[in-house]
Design a protein around this motif. Structure first.
Motif, PDB file in Angstrom:
ATOM      1  N   GLU A  23      38.680  19.007  47.812  1.00 13.67           N
ATOM      2  CA  GLU A  23      39.191  19.787  46.948  1.00 13.67           C
ATOM      3  C   GLU A  23      38.970  19.135  45.517  1.00 13.67           C
ATOM      4  O   GLU A  23      38.873  19.377  44.580  1.00 13.67           O
ATOM      5  CB  GLU A  23      40.407  20.329  47.273  1.00 13.67           C
ATOM      6  CG  GLU A  23      40.582  21.513  48.078  1.00 13.67           C
ATOM      7  CD  GLU A  23      39.724  22.508  47.840  1.00 13.67           C
ATOM      8  OE1 GLU A  23      39.664  23.011  46.703  1.00 13.67           O
ATOM      9  OE2 GLU A  23      39.009  23.087  49.018  1.00 13.67           O
TER      10      GLU A  23
ATOM     11  N   ARG B 275      40.145  30.895  58.955  1.00  9.50           N
ATOM     12  CA  ARG B 275      39.914  31.388  57.752  1.00  9.50           C
ATOM     13  C   ARG B 275      41.004  31.531  56.581  1.00  9.50           C
ATOM     14  O   ARG B 275      41.210  30.934  55.425  1.00  9.50           O
ATOM     15  CB  ARG B 275      38.756  32.335  57.340  1.00  9.50           C
ATOM     16  CG  ARG B 275      37.651  32.424  57.841  1.00  9.50           C
ATOM     17  CD  ARG B 275      36.581  33.447  57.694  1.00  9.50           C
ATOM     18  NE  ARG B 275      35.265  33.266  58.219  1.00  9.50           N
ATOM     19  CZ  ARG B 275      34.299  34.306  58.243  1.00  9.50           C
ATOM     20  NH1 ARG B 275      34.578  35.367  57.619  1.00  9.50           N
ATOM     21  NH2 ARG B 275      33.184  33.886  58.890  1.00  9.50           N
TER      22      ARG B 275
ATOM     23  N   ASN C 147      42.662  28.209  55.829  1.00  8.71           N
ATOM     24  CA  ASN C 147      41.717  27.334  55.145  1.00  8.71           C
ATOM     25  C   ASN C 147      42.156  27.746  53.683  1.00  8.71           C
ATOM     26  O   ASN C 147      42.306  27.230  52.702  1.00  8.71           O
ATOM     27  CB  ASN C 147      40.498  27.225  55.342  1.00  8.71           C
ATOM     28  CG  ASN C 147      40.056  26.263  56.543  1.00  8.71           C
ATOM     29  OD1 ASN C 147      40.387  25.136  56.403  1.00  8.71           O
ATOM     30  ND2 ASN C 147      39.294  26.813  57.303  1.00  8.71           N
ATOM     31  N   ARG C 148      41.975  29.180  53.519  1.00  5.57           N
ATOM     32  CA  ARG C 148      42.281  29.826  51.911  1.00  5.57           C
ATOM     33  C   ARG C 148      43.505  29.237  51.467  1.00  5.57           C
ATOM     34  O   ARG C 148      43.691  28.831  50.298  1.00  5.57           O
ATOM     35  CB  ARG C 148      42.076  31.393  52.072  1.00  5.57           C
ATOM     36  CG  ARG C 148      40.702  31.637  52.228  1.00  5.57           C
ATOM     37  CD  ARG C 148      40.530  33.208  51.812  1.00  5.57           C
ATOM     38  NE  ARG C 148      41.527  34.061  52.745  1.00  5.57           N
ATOM     39  CZ  ARG C 148      40.914  34.647  53.900  1.00  5.57           C
ATOM     40  NH1 ARG C 148      39.606  34.376  54.265  1.00  5.57           N
ATOM     41  NH2 ARG C 148      41.585  35.167  54.589  1.00  5.57           N
ATOM     42  N   TYR C 149      44.690  29.391  52.246  1.00  6.77           N
ATOM     43  CA  TYR C 149      45.865  28.908  51.816  1.00  6.77           C
ATOM     44  C   TYR C 149      46.115  27.516  51.596  1.00  6.77           C
ATOM     45  O   TYR C 149      46.544  27.143  50.369  1.00  6.77           O
ATOM     46  CB  TYR C 149      46.980  29.338  52.974  1.00  6.77           C
ATOM     47  CG  TYR C 149      48.537  28.975  52.737  1.00  6.77           C
ATOM     48  CD1 TYR C 149      49.337  29.567  51.775  1.00  6.77           C
ATOM     49  CD2 TYR C 149      49.047  27.682  53.382  1.00  6.77           C
ATOM     50  CE1 TYR C 149      50.507  29.245  51.323  1.00  6.77           C
ATOM     51  CE2 TYR C 149      50.209  27.229  52.842  1.00  6.77           C
ATOM     52  CZ  TYR C 149      51.047  27.905  52.038  1.00  6.77           C
ATOM     53  OH  TYR C 149      52.376  27.605  51.692  1.00  6.77           O
TER      54      TYR C 149
ATOM     55  N   ASN D 296      43.325  25.382  50.911  1.00  4.45           N
ATOM     56  CA  ASN D 296      42.637  25.054  49.450  1.00  4.45           C
ATOM     57  C   ASN D 296      43.468  25.641  48.355  1.00  4.45           C
ATOM     58  O   ASN D 296      43.334  24.840  47.323  1.00  4.45           O
ATOM     59  CB  ASN D 296      41.405  25.953  49.618  1.00  4.45           C
ATOM     60  CG  ASN D 296      40.587  25.442  50.873  1.00  4.45           C
ATOM     61  OD1 ASN D 296      40.596  24.228  50.998  1.00  4.45           O
ATOM     62  ND2 ASN D 296      39.528  26.144  51.236  1.00  4.45           N
ATOM     63  N   ARG D 297      44.058  26.853  48.414  1.00  6.86           N
ATOM     64  CA  ARG D 297      44.853  27.315  47.007  1.00  6.86           C
ATOM     65  C   ARG D 297      46.037  26.148  46.902  1.00  6.86           C
ATOM     66  O   ARG D 297      46.276  25.871  45.724  1.00  6.86           O
ATOM     67  CB  ARG D 297      45.592  28.456  47.225  1.00  6.86           C
ATOM     68  CG  ARG D 297      44.221  29.653  47.017  1.00  6.86           C
ATOM     69  CD  ARG D 297      44.964  30.987  46.872  1.00  6.86           C
ATOM     70  NE  ARG D 297      45.791  31.465  47.808  1.00  6.86           N
ATOM     71  CZ  ARG D 297      45.361  32.110  48.797  1.00  6.86           C
ATOM     72  NH1 ARG D 297      44.118  32.785  48.722  1.00  6.86           N
ATOM     73  NH2 ARG D 297      46.208  32.741  49.816  1.00  6.86           N
TER      74      ARG D 297
END
Length: 260
Positions: free
Chosen positions: A23, A118, A121-123, A125-126
């Motif tokens: 990231e 998914r 991963n979204r959580y 990454n944020r």
């Protein structure tokens, strides 16, 4: 059981470290796929030689991130995983091997499913992006990549001498955009900086201009003098740019026709 827990903790930390680094590399302008590959490569010490690797080592912030990944990878996490596995195998009795290997396999499979989910991963990454933006300073970007400096296009510094064609004029008088040249910023002799200058901005002697355009056009502009030859060179550069724009327009029409 403690050996298995230690192994899962080490694997989880390894994945978390590489995810944070991925990231961080993405925040510098690197694509997500390239960032993930470079982070895992540096952490494991694989050292793949790729074009992206050159872009990483030539970028100050990316180089710092990779350096920390190499340090953490060599400092113990990979070594801990190896030693835990060896201890797990050598200390277990033969009748317990199958049970422990099954626990290890199921645990790693569950961890793999969680990481590939998914929503997770979204959580994650944020969360990582928020932490990096609030607790670190990653404002340095890969401008060469973001500006698409490919082919002839460059960003170049140009020092304005008193005898230059650029000296002692306003930007609207120079009509540099008609030559395909953009002035991104101006550093004055007293070190003050003018960002995103407009047409009324005055170009002074000994200003340092940050220019974007074709390399040949920028080099010619750097050698242009404040006399009749300078005006002739300007008109020639305008015609050349107009010819290039016409060619690009024709290519766009042909590409649209091919799609239809």
């Amino acid at each position: 059981m403690p050996a298995i827990v230690s192994l899962f903790v080490a694997v989880t930390l390894s994945l978390l470290v590489t995810r944070i680094a991925s990231e961080a590399l993405t925040l510098t302008g690197l694509s997500r796929q390239s960032a993930r590959f470079q982070a895992r490569s540096a952490f494991t010490g694989s050292g793949f030689t790729t074009q992206e690797s050159e872009r990483v080592v030539n970028h100050p912030v990316r180089r710092r991130i990779i350096m920390w990944l190499m340090f953490l990878g060599n400092a113990g996490i990979i070594t801990v995983i190896s030693s835990v596995v060896l201890t797990f195998v050598t200390t277990a009795r033969s009748d317990q091997w199958f049970l422990r290997f099954m626990l290890l396999f199921l645990g790693l499979a569950l961890l793999s499913l969680v990481i590939q989910h998914r929503g997770f991963n979204r959580y994650l990454n944020r969360l990582v992006r928020w932490a990096l933006r609030n607790w670190t300073n990653l404002d340095v970007r890969d401008y060469a990549n973001l500006l698409h400096l490919k082919g002839e296009y460059r960003v170049m510094e140009l020092l304005v001498n008193p005898s230059d064609w650029l000296a002692n004029k306003q930007l609207h008088q120079l009509r540099l955009k008609s030559e395909g040249v953009m002035v991104l910023g101006i550093e004055r002799e007293d070190k003050t900086y003018v960002g995103a200058p407009n047409g009324s901005t005055y170009i002074r002697s000994f200003d340092l201009l940050i220019l974007y355009g074709r390399k040949t056009a920028l080099l010619e502009l750097d050698s242009r003098r404040n006399d009749l030859t300078g005006e002739i060179a300007h008109e020639k550069a305008v015609r050349t740019q107009q010819h290039l724009m016409n060619e690009q327009a024709e290519q766009e029409v042909l590409s649209k026709d091919s799609l239809t």
